[in-house]
Design a protein around this motif. Structure first.
Motif, short mmCIF file in Angstrom:
data_model
loop_
_atom_site.label_atom_id
_atom_site.label_comp_id
_atom_site.label_asym_id
_atom_site.label_seq_id
_atom_site.Cartn_x
_atom_site.Cartn_y
_atom_site.Cartn_z
N TYR A 1 0.84 -1.20 0.00
CA TYR A 1 0.00 0.00 0.00
C TYR A 1 0.88 1.25 0.00
O TYR A 1 0.67 2.18 -0.79
CB TYR A 1 -0.90 -0.06 1.23
CG TYR A 1 -1.97 1.02 1.36
CD1 TYR A 1 -3.27 0.77 0.93
CD2 TYR A 1 -1.69 2.25 1.95
CE1 TYR A 1 -4.26 1.73 1.08
CE2 TYR A 1 -2.67 3.21 2.10
CZ TYR A 1 -3.96 2.95 1.67
OH TYR A 1 -4.94 3.90 1.83
N GLY A 2 1.89 1.25 0.87
CA GLY A 2 2.79 2.41 0.94
C GLY A 2 3.63 2.57 -0.32
O GLY A 2 3.77 3.66 -0.86
N GLY A 3 4.18 1.44 -0.80
CA GLY A 3 5.02 1.50 -1.99
C GLY A 3 4.23 1.95 -3.21
O GLY A 3 4.69 2.75 -4.02
N ALA B 1 1.46 3.72 -3.12
CA ALA B 1 1.12 5.14 -2.93
C ALA B 1 2.30 6.02 -3.34
O ALA B 1 2.11 7.14 -3.82
CB ALA B 1 0.74 5.40 -1.48
N ALA B 2 3.51 5.50 -3.17
CA ALA B 2 4.70 6.26 -3.55
C ALA B 2 5.03 6.08 -5.03
O ALA B 2 6.10 6.48 -5.48
CB ALA B 2 5.88 5.84 -2.68
N GLY B 3 4.13 5.45 -5.78
CA GLY B 3 4.27 5.41 -7.23
C GLY B 3 5.23 4.36 -7.75
O GLY B 3 5.73 4.48 -8.87
N VAL B 4 5.47 3.30 -6.98
CA VAL B 4 6.39 2.25 -7.41
C VAL B 4 5.58 1.01 -7.78
O VAL B 4 4.56 0.72 -7.15
CB VAL B 4 7.38 1.91 -6.27
CG1 VAL B 4 8.32 0.79 -6.70
CG2 VAL B 4 8.18 3.14 -5.88
N PRO C 1 6.42 7.63 -12.21
CA PRO C 1 5.35 7.50 -11.21
C PRO C 1 4.07 8.16 -11.72
O PRO C 1 4.14 9.19 -12.38
CB PRO C 1 5.89 8.27 -10.01
CG PRO C 1 7.31 8.58 -10.29
CD PRO C 1 7.58 8.37 -11.73
N ILE D 1 2.34 9.89 -4.33
CA ILE D 1 2.85 10.82 -3.32
C ILE D 1 4.34 10.58 -3.17
O ILE D 1 4.76 9.54 -2.66
CB ILE D 1 2.09 10.61 -2.00
CG1 ILE D 1 0.64 11.04 -2.23
CG2 ILE D 1 2.73 11.41 -0.88
CD1 ILE D 1 -0.28 10.62 -1.16
N LEU D 2 5.11 11.53 -3.64
CA LEU D 2 6.56 11.31 -3.74
C LEU D 2 7.33 12.14 -2.73
O LEU D 2 8.55 12.06 -2.66
CB LEU D 2 7.04 11.67 -5.15
CG LEU D 2 6.22 11.10 -6.32
CD1 LEU D 2 6.80 11.56 -7.65
CD2 LEU D 2 6.20 9.58 -6.26
N GLY D 3 6.64 12.95 -1.96
CA GLY D 3 7.37 13.87 -1.09
C GLY D 3 8.00 14.99 -1.91
O GLY D 3 9.16 15.34 -1.69
N THR E 1 3.63 16.88 -5.94
CA THR E 1 2.67 15.86 -5.50
C THR E 1 2.13 16.16 -4.10
O THR E 1 1.45 15.32 -3.51
CB THR E 1 3.34 14.46 -5.47
OG1 THR E 1 4.41 14.47 -4.50
CG2 THR E 1 3.92 14.10 -6.83
N VAL F 1 -3.99 9.85 -0.82
CA VAL F 1 -4.37 8.44 -1.00
C VAL F 1 -5.28 8.08 0.16
O VAL F 1 -4.90 8.22 1.32
CB VAL F 1 -3.13 7.54 -1.03
CG1 VAL F 1 -3.52 6.08 -0.86
CG2 VAL F 1 -2.36 7.74 -2.32
#
Ligand SMILES: Cc1ncc(C[n+]2csc(CCOP(=O)(O)OP(=O)(O)O)c2C)c(N)n1
Ligand code: SF4
Lengths: 360, 504
Positions: free
Chosen positions: A64-66, A68-71, A190, A195-197, A201, A206
């Motif tokens: 879920y986290g990965g 959300a980080a576009g990977v 991505p 959400i890339l920080g 973005t 999310v």
């Protein structure tokens, strides 16, 4: 280009990396552990992230986290671990995050056994988590298909922003067959919602919570429309000698391989048999089964579970044709000979008196 | 780190209008008056702005009263499942190491349902910042006992108060996490007075700054008022935080290793995609590369179905792999299926190998054309599947005198004894493979030798395996009558005396 003799569980990881997967989060379980082990070995070599999670609950939430980080992210497990992941599937689908999960099914319920079964069908194909969502489900039967469908899984996951499950009985991951691999793809950019920080973005969100009834209804309707679209566009199957078949066998994964041999054996006995092997279990090749029902007298479902796949075949047929079931369990794989007996005893004469329905 | 200054007015990281709120006044948070979450959100926003990391910040809000963190903080926002924020944050941080990832969790969330996730994120030393809001109760669901509920405190699920003999004692999360080596900063603060709030602001900012500096896991536990559920007015609730809660949850720094912490090494720069086939060992097997092998039409009609079986450790899986590899080299379509699971009963191991002229239908061999049995139990287990005319090679001095089906082409090959003489009984599998080649002619021995040259890297073992393979060929000539060798009876064609093999 040639092919390489390779174990299914290793091929899956290599295919994923060639498809641009750069995150793997997993927890070991037989018969899927080699996938996690291969991932541990190769992800760091390609600049990807590998984490051995503390549980499958954590692993799916890391996806879920990965995601959300576009990977492009992936995990692999089997029955007991897949059960633990169900919460995560629901959240991923609700938040519209893409990911790929490989389920090398083993015997159940409970601890069951490590032998191959197909009894995760309901929890994966029908959805074992809460809420109106579906997983897209691909069903490889060979190492080559494991490669091809893993690559496809990443594309479908991105296209539909939804979890995609590669569902196979454990034997598919254990066996070695020659496989050819696609050319490596550059890691995709991505997606814009990720959400890339970064400043670009920062306003992204999310989320799967919508407390307002109308908003949640709208959201679920959007998901529903997406699934309807997939049902139109994505069904895939492998049909074998169905053109003139009077009986058609339906099965997936290793059972599907055995059915192919059984079709040949039945034909040698003078029974015009054919095979429909779904490559997508959701969306299910419903239209193809209905089309076949116009000319086929009876269907036989062979599965390594006590009657899960057959429900989708029945739904597709809507009573048009008789359907018979042959199952093996506990790690046993049906043999060609027993399927041949099943065909001869249960199917050869079935549906003889039925009219071919006009509306088919 | 910049000095702490009292910020008057709104921090830029705090949305001016809460447009994401689905109901209620977009000018007000959904928190109750006097709720600690409201104060803490403000402190977070101030810290983010003071550190100049608004664009880089990703807030992960799991379930609890703070689930709507994304309505207030103008940063990247991820809403997560109950208790799972540390797992989500782990992957975000590892995927985007330049981001500043903050996991904001309640006490039910972190200390009950998410216990595993927080302990393991801390233990891995994930370079994230965790803000842990301890209000000693489940707020969002209406006041049930939390793992942090004080002894004697009433909740809707401890209607007579928390009784340690029944419910256990409140969990001191910071003390628990301080048993781990990896965390660099563990601190407990409170929101019970202005002085406490100033200390909390400093702790929150430090915990985030640690991450900005590339250090590891930081957690700040914040004792926080929940006047609504506690049934106190905001001032009474604050006083309770100030005076009562620290008796169970002492304030202070429990860990500060920031001076000596070693930052996690950055991810190595990724290789060019064109290098991937080489890295993955797929040269020749990916589109656009040359080499590799594939099944071809050279063996039209061939259908070899082999079962090799023996004790675990006798190398039957390797035997099968070599056979499949060599078969592929020779242009067969091949499949190798190992036993695992229920077939591994009583320590035996077996594999199914198919070498076919056309595409392999089923990798499962139910009617073998040849059985290679390295021990007696395997022979007994698979004999019933063997049909007249099929080949059985048995690792022994002599074929057992009784209980054999009629019409088999059976030969005893003393493989273990031969291999032992050559140097190691572990080469018995290659003796049997040599015998199989000799008896069936399915592969030219040269192809198998070339395969062994490729697969076996240790020269001593390679020489032993090659010698064993050749010894096996000679042994087969001794063990089987001439009529059973492939020169006169090729498997796959109907062999005397029974009918031809059935499809597997
Ligand atoms: C799997 C799951 N179980 C239960 C819930 C219901 N639930 C929502 S919030 C919550 C407790 C939150 O308490 P805490 O973490 O202390 O946060 P607070 O509301 O006090 O800030 C519970 C049990 C849920 N959302 N998901
Ligand atoms: S219930 Fe308690 S924790 Fe939740 S918003 Fe109200 S005061 Fe805050």
């Amino acid at each position: 280009m040639g092919a390489q003799l390779i174990k299914g569980n290793e091929a899956v990881v290599k295919a994923a990396l060639l498809a641009g997967c750069r995150g793997f989060y997993g927890y070991p379980i037989t018969p899927a552990s080699e996938i996690t082990e291969s991932a541990a070995r190769y992800l760091p070599l390609v600049g990807g992230v590998f984490v051995q999670a503390e549980s499958e609950v954590a692993a799916i939430n890391m996806l879920y986290g990965g995601a959300a980080a576009g990977v492009r992210v992936m995990t692999a497990s089997s029955g007991p671990g897949i059960s633990l992941m169900q919460e995560g599937f629901s959240y991923l689908a609700g938040a519209e995050l893409p990911c790929v999960v490989v389920d090398m099914m083993r015997g159940g319920p409970g601890l069951g056994s490590i032998g191959p079964e197909q009894a995760d069908y309901f929890q994966i194909v029908k959805g074992g988590g809460h809420g109106s969502y579906r997983n897209l489900v691909l069903a490889p039967a060979s190492v080559q298909e494991l490669v091809d469908l893993t690559v496809l899984a990443f594309d479908l996951a991105d296209r539909y922003r939804n979890p995609v499950v590669v569902l196979a009985d454990g034997s598919v991951g254990q066996m070695m067959e020659p496989a050819a691999f696609p050319a490596p793809r550059p890691v995709p950019e991505p997606p814009p919602w990720a959400i890339l920080g970064t400043a670009a973005t920062r306003t992204n969100l999310v989320n799967s919570i919508h407390l307002d009834p109308d908003r949640l209804e709208r959201h679920v309707r959007t998901l529903e429309a997406k699934y309807r679209r997939a049902e139109q566009r994505e069904p895939r199957w492998d049909g074998w000698r169905t053109e003139d078949a009077e009986v058609v066998l339906v099965g997936y994964g290793m059972a599907g391989r055995v059915l192919r041999a059984a079709v040949e054996a039945a034909r040698r006995r003078g029974i015009r048999a054919g095979l429909l092997r779904p490559l997508t279990l959701y969306p299910f090749p419903t239209a193809e089964i209905r089309r076949l029902a116009a000319t086929v007298r009876a269907f036989g479902v062979v599965e390594m579970s006590t009657g899960q796949l057959i429900e989708d075949v029945r739904l597709a047929l809507e009573g048009r044709r008789p359907v018979e079931l042959h199952t093996r369990l506990g790690g046993n794989i049906p043999t060609t000979e027993e399927v041949l007996d099943f065909v001869a005893e249960k199917l050869a004469g079935a549906g003889a008196g039925l009219e071919v329905p006009a509306h088919a | 780190m910049p000095d702490l200054a009292v910020v008057h007015g709104r921090s830029p990281s705090f949305y001016a209008v809460f447009d994401r709120k689905e109901d209620g006044d977009p000018g007000q948070t959904h928190y109750c008056p006097g709720c600690g979450h409201g104060i803490l959100t403000k402190l977070l926003a101030e810290a983010i702005d003071a550190l100049g990391i608004q664009d880089r910040t990703v807030l992960v809000s799991p379930v609890g009263c703070s689930v709507f963190g994304y309505e207030y903080l103008d940063v990247g926002n991820i809403q997560a499942a109950h208790g799972r924020a540390p797992a989500v944050a782990t992957a975000v941080k590892r995927s985007r190491p330049d981001s500043i990832v903050i996991s904001y969790q309640g006490d039910g969330d972190l200390a009950a349902i998410g216990t595993a996730e927080i302990i393991h994120a801390a233990n891995r030393g994930e370079a994230i910042t965790v803000i842990f809001v301890n209000n000693a109760i489940y707020g969002m669901t209406g006041g049930q006992m939390a793992p942090t509920t004080l002894v004697g405190e009433r909740s809707t699920t401890t209607p007579w108060g928390r009784d340690p003999t029944v419910h256990g004692y409140p969990i001191r999360v910071c003390e628990l996490l301080a048993t781990l080596e990896a965390p660099v900063h563990i601190e407990r603060v409170g929101l019970g007075s202005n002085r406490q709030i100033m200390a909390a602001a400093r702790a929150v900012r430090r915990a985030i700054d640690n991450q900005v500096r590339g250090l590891g896991f930081s957690v700040v536990e914040v004792l926080s008022p929940c006047p609504t559920i506690w049934g106190l007015d905001p001032v009474e609730a604050q006083t309770f935080v100030r005076d009562t809660m620290p008796r169970t949850f002492p304030l202070g720094i429990l860990r500060d290793r920031t001076a000596t912490a070693v930052p996690r090494p950055p991810l190595p720069s990724p290789p060019d995609p064109a290098e991937l086939p080489g890295i993955l060992g797929l040269d020749g097997a990916t589109a656009g590369t040359t080499g590799g092998r594939a099944g071809g039409p050279r063996h039209a009609g061939a259908d070899h179905r082999i079962v090799a079986a023996g004790f675990g450790g006798q190398g039957v899986q390797v035997l099968g792999e070599v056979l499949a590899e060599a078969g592929l080299s020779a242009g067969y379509h091949v499949a190798w299926l190992p036993s695992y699971g229920p077939q591994m009963r009583s320590g035996t191991s077996n594999c199914h190998v198919r070498l076919c002229g056309g595409a392999v239908d089923s990798p499962l061999v139910s009617r073998p054309t040849a059985l290679v049995a390295l021990n007696q139990p395997s022979l007994r287990a698979f004999l019933p599947r063997m049909e007249p005319g099929t080949l059985v090679l048995f690792n022994a001095d002599a074929v057992p005198p009784d209980g054999l089906p009629r019409g088999l082409r059976i030969g005893a090959v003393p493989a273990t004894a031969i291999a032992d003489r050559l140097g190691s009984p572990r080469a018995a599998n290659m003796v049997m493979l040599g015998a199989l080649l000799e008896a069936t002619g399915m592969l030219a021995p040269g192809v198998v030798e070339a395969t062994l040259q490729r697969m076996v890297t240790d020269p001593a073992w390679r020489d032993l395996d090659l010698a064993a393979l050749r010894a096996g060929q000679r042994a087969a000539r001794r063990a089987l009558p001439a009529t059973c060798l492939h020169r006169t009876a090729i498997l796959g064609a109907p062999g005397p005396p029974g009918p031809g093999p059935r499809p597997s």
